[in-house]
Write an enzyme that holds these catalytic residues in place. Sequence first.
Site, mmCIF file in Angstrom:
data_model
loop_
_atom_site.group_PDB
_atom_site.id
_atom_site.type_symbol
_atom_site.label_atom_id
_atom_site.label_comp_id
_atom_site.label_asym_id
_atom_site.label_seq_id
_atom_site.Cartn_x
_atom_site.Cartn_y
_atom_site.Cartn_z
ATOM 1 N N PRO A 88 0.740 -1.152 0.030
ATOM 2 C CA PRO A 88 -0.051 0.238 0.015
ATOM 3 C C PRO A 88 0.866 1.219 -0.249
ATOM 4 C CG PRO A 88 -0.176 -1.304 2.239
ATOM 5 C CD PRO A 88 0.718 -1.852 1.289
ATOM 6 N N GLU A 115 2.267 -7.573 8.769
ATOM 7 C CA GLU A 115 2.404 -6.323 8.781
ATOM 8 C C GLU A 115 3.271 -5.734 7.404
ATOM 9 O OE1 GLU A 115 1.203 -3.638 10.667
ATOM 10 O OE2 GLU A 115 0.025 -5.434 11.316
ATOM 11 N N ARG A 153 -3.698 -8.722 -20.465
ATOM 12 C CA ARG A 153 -4.513 -8.278 -21.478
ATOM 13 C C ARG A 153 -3.980 -7.266 -22.485
ATOM 14 N NH1 ARG A 153 -9.500 -7.379 -20.823
ATOM 15 N NH2 ARG A 153 -10.000 -5.364 -21.925
ATOM 16 N N ASP A 168 -9.876 0.619 -24.649
ATOM 17 C CA ASP A 168 -10.383 0.538 -23.233
ATOM 18 C C ASP A 168 -10.422 1.731 -22.801
ATOM 19 O OD1 ASP A 168 -11.186 -2.170 -23.178
ATOM 20 O OD2 ASP A 168 -9.186 -2.773 -22.245
HETATM 21 N N1 SAM Z 1 1.021 -2.484 7.631
HETATM 22 C C1 SAM Z 1 1.047 -2.252 6.441
HETATM 23 C C2 SAM Z 1 0.709 -0.793 6.128
HETATM 24 O O1 SAM Z 1 -0.018 -0.394 7.076
HETATM 25 O O2 SAM Z 1 1.258 -0.322 5.292
HETATM 26 C C3 SAM Z 1 -0.162 -2.995 5.579
HETATM 27 C C4 SAM Z 1 0.130 -4.644 5.447
HETATM 28 S S1 SAM Z 1 -0.884 -5.493 4.661
HETATM 29 C C5 SAM Z 1 -2.003 -5.850 5.941
HETATM 30 C C6 SAM Z 1 -0.225 -6.784 4.044
HETATM 31 C C7 SAM Z 1 0.292 -6.922 2.499
HETATM 32 O O3 SAM Z 1 -0.962 -6.838 1.992
HETATM 33 C C8 SAM Z 1 1.285 -6.149 2.124
HETATM 34 O O4 SAM Z 1 2.662 -6.119 2.705
HETATM 35 C C9 SAM Z 1 1.088 -5.825 0.769
HETATM 36 O O5 SAM Z 1 1.891 -6.943 0.179
HETATM 37 C C10 SAM Z 1 -0.292 -5.931 0.634
HETATM 38 N N2 SAM Z 1 -1.254 -4.998 0.442
HETATM 39 C C11 SAM Z 1 -2.090 -4.664 1.073
HETATM 40 N N3 SAM Z 1 -2.656 -3.479 0.693
HETATM 41 C C12 SAM Z 1 -2.079 -3.282 -0.741
HETATM 42 C C13 SAM Z 1 -2.400 -2.360 -1.492
HETATM 43 N N4 SAM Z 1 -3.301 -1.364 -1.442
HETATM 44 N N5 SAM Z 1 -1.849 -2.590 -2.698
HETATM 45 C C14 SAM Z 1 -0.760 -3.549 -2.871
HETATM 46 N N6 SAM Z 1 -0.708 -4.587 -1.957
HETATM 47 C C15 SAM Z 1 -1.189 -4.561 -0.669
#
Ligand code: SAM
Length: 258
Positions: A88, A115, A153, A168
């Site tokens: 994220p 995390e 795609r 698209d």
């Molecule tokens: N503690 C982290 C934070 O607050 O930034 C979030 C960890 S999340 C619970 C676990 C995993 O989900 C991340 O390491 C990532 O690989 C994936 N993930 C969660 N949200 C995502 C997003 N919006 N885009 C891409 N990957 C995501």
Amino acid sequence: MRIDLLSIFPDFFTTPLNEGIIRRARQAQIIDIGIHNIRDHAEGRHQMTDDRPYGGGEGMVMKAEPLTACLRAVPSCGGKRRVILLSPRGVPFSQEQALRYAGHDQLILICGRYEGVDERFSERFVDEECSIGDYVLSGGELAALVVTDAVCRLLPGALGCADSAERDSFSRSLLKHNQYTRPPVFADLEVPAVLLSGDHAAVARHRFVESVRLTLARRPDLLAGLNLSREERKTLKEEGLLAQVEYAAMAGQMGRQA
Ligand code: SAM
């Protein structure tokens, strides 16, 4: 192209990667997908892939060693390769990004859990972090599937109709026009008459104008990247839309610069 997915839940991918366009692209050898279980590369009787965070606090952190061992075990197909951590905190994913990824020979997508991953792994081995939106998922698997699908795609031959990806949403800083199919009347709603006229030029004009109207209403920010031909400018002027489009484009450009 080859895409490798690294996860502690490899079964997550089974159905999505074996349906529809991705399945056909795999069968046609347009895309080769490798799935790797990070846990297979963890040491010890319990094959732990996570541990408590240094400094305390909630949750667990994915350990760097199994991630590194798993990454090293990924076969290289040569050519242009990119290691991407789904996160994220990453750069927001977009159609532009998908196009850029589609120009690589190999993408390695790493799915975090808990995390997140030990920062030293990212620092040493990850080329970029990619986010699919401003929300937090439980793991990177769904995000990796989103990236895989959007990239797949765009690969030549992946779609049935050769040019449909080019039309698209987002491919031209516009949203796609509305679409209709049989029957001509549904729930008292009629298909726009021009679409039944057989007049290809009129249909193309109608669709372009509808695309612009929709984009103005829903995503005016996109118009900052729109290049119009002389003919299109003339059409928009006739429809009374040119000034709105120009204003939205200017506002969007100022927003991008801010
Ligand atoms: N503690 C982290 C934070 O607050 O930034 C979030 C960890 S999340 C619970 C676990 C995993 O989900 C991340 O390491 C990532 O690989 C994936 N993930 C969660 N949200 C995502 C997003 N919006 N885009 C891409 N990957 C995501």
